[in-house]
Design an enzyme around this catalytic site. Structure first.
Site, PDB file in Angstrom:
ATOM      1  CG  HIS A  79      -0.382   0.098   2.536  1.00 34.34           C
ATOM      2  ND1 HIS A  79      -0.060  -1.005   3.284  1.00 34.34           N
ATOM      3  CD2 HIS A  79      -0.034   1.172   3.298  1.00 34.34           C
ATOM      4  CE1 HIS A  79       0.440  -0.614   4.442  1.00 34.34           C
ATOM      5  NE2 HIS A  79       0.475   0.691   4.481  1.00 34.34           N
ATOM      6  CD  GLU A 130      -1.697   3.352   6.570  1.00 37.00           C
ATOM      7  OE1 GLU A 130      -0.745   2.802   5.981  1.00 37.00           O
ATOM      8  OE2 GLU A 130      -1.773   3.396   7.817  1.00 37.00           O
TER       9      GLU A 130
END
Ligand SMILES: CC[C@H](C(=O)O)C(=O)SCCNC(=O)CCNC(=O)[C@H](O)C(C)(C)COP(=O)(O)OP(=O)(O)OC[C@H]1O[C@@H](n2cnc3c(N)ncnc32)[C@H](O)[C@@H]1OP(=O)(O)O
Ligand code: CO
Length: 134
Positions: A79, A130
């Site tokens: 991520h 995120e």
């Protein structure tokens, strides 16, 4: 909405081996291993002059990175984390735009002791995003 790049995360099958690669082969500054049981991962941060790399290892039997590692047994970029000024305002704007916020939608405390949220990879170019409260 999104601001500074806080970190890029790599999920790894063997965290000790990953630490040795970054510390010894790449001669980078590597933090201690920090277990994050409520997130199902062990985390290590590689501190770079302009951002960080987060190395993620499985922790526990219900880790959110387990299936990712089944698909990517050598490991892989997992991520990308952007900072936002106001994580709840960002969430509400993203929900209004039809983006999927993962989990309950309530920010949880992340690796830096700040609220974080995750956005579905299918809504962001195949990339798990995120958000971390700046
Ligand atoms: C201590 C916190 C720390 C910090 O603060 O920095 C962290 O970063 S913790 C990091 C670990 N926690 C998380 O990742 C939480 C959010 N993640 C999730 O909820 C899941 O991983 C999820 C929903 C993104 C994927 O779960 P899972 O792999 O079990 O679902 P699927 O197999 O059904 O995948 C659905 C679909 O998405 C693709 N996928 C999955 N993960 C990723 C990824 N990391 N990057 C890109 N794409 C991903 C997967 O291939 C499936 O696609 P499909 O085409 O349907 O096969
Ligand atoms: Co992260």
């Amino acid at each position: 909405m999104i601001g500074r790049l806080n970190h890029v995360a790599i999920a790894v099958p063997d965290l000790d081996a990953a630490i040795a690669i970054y510390r010894d082969t790449l001669d980078a500054e590597v933090s201690e291993v920090v277990p994050q049981p409520e997130h199902g991962v062990n985390t290590v941060f590689v501190v770079l002059p302009n951002t960080k790399v987060e190395l993620l290892g499985v922790l526990g039997t219900d880790s959110p990175i387990a299936k990712f590692l089944e698909r990517n047994p050598e490991g892989g970029i997992h991520h990308i984390c952007y900072e936002v000024e106001d994580i709840r305002a960002a969430r509400d704007r993203l929900l209004a735009a039809g983006a999927r916020v993962l989990g309950s939608g309530e920010p949880r405390i992340g690796a830096h002791g700040k609220p974080v949220l995750f956005l579905h990879p299918k809504d962001f170019l195949g990339t798990l995003v995120e958000l971390e409260q700046a």
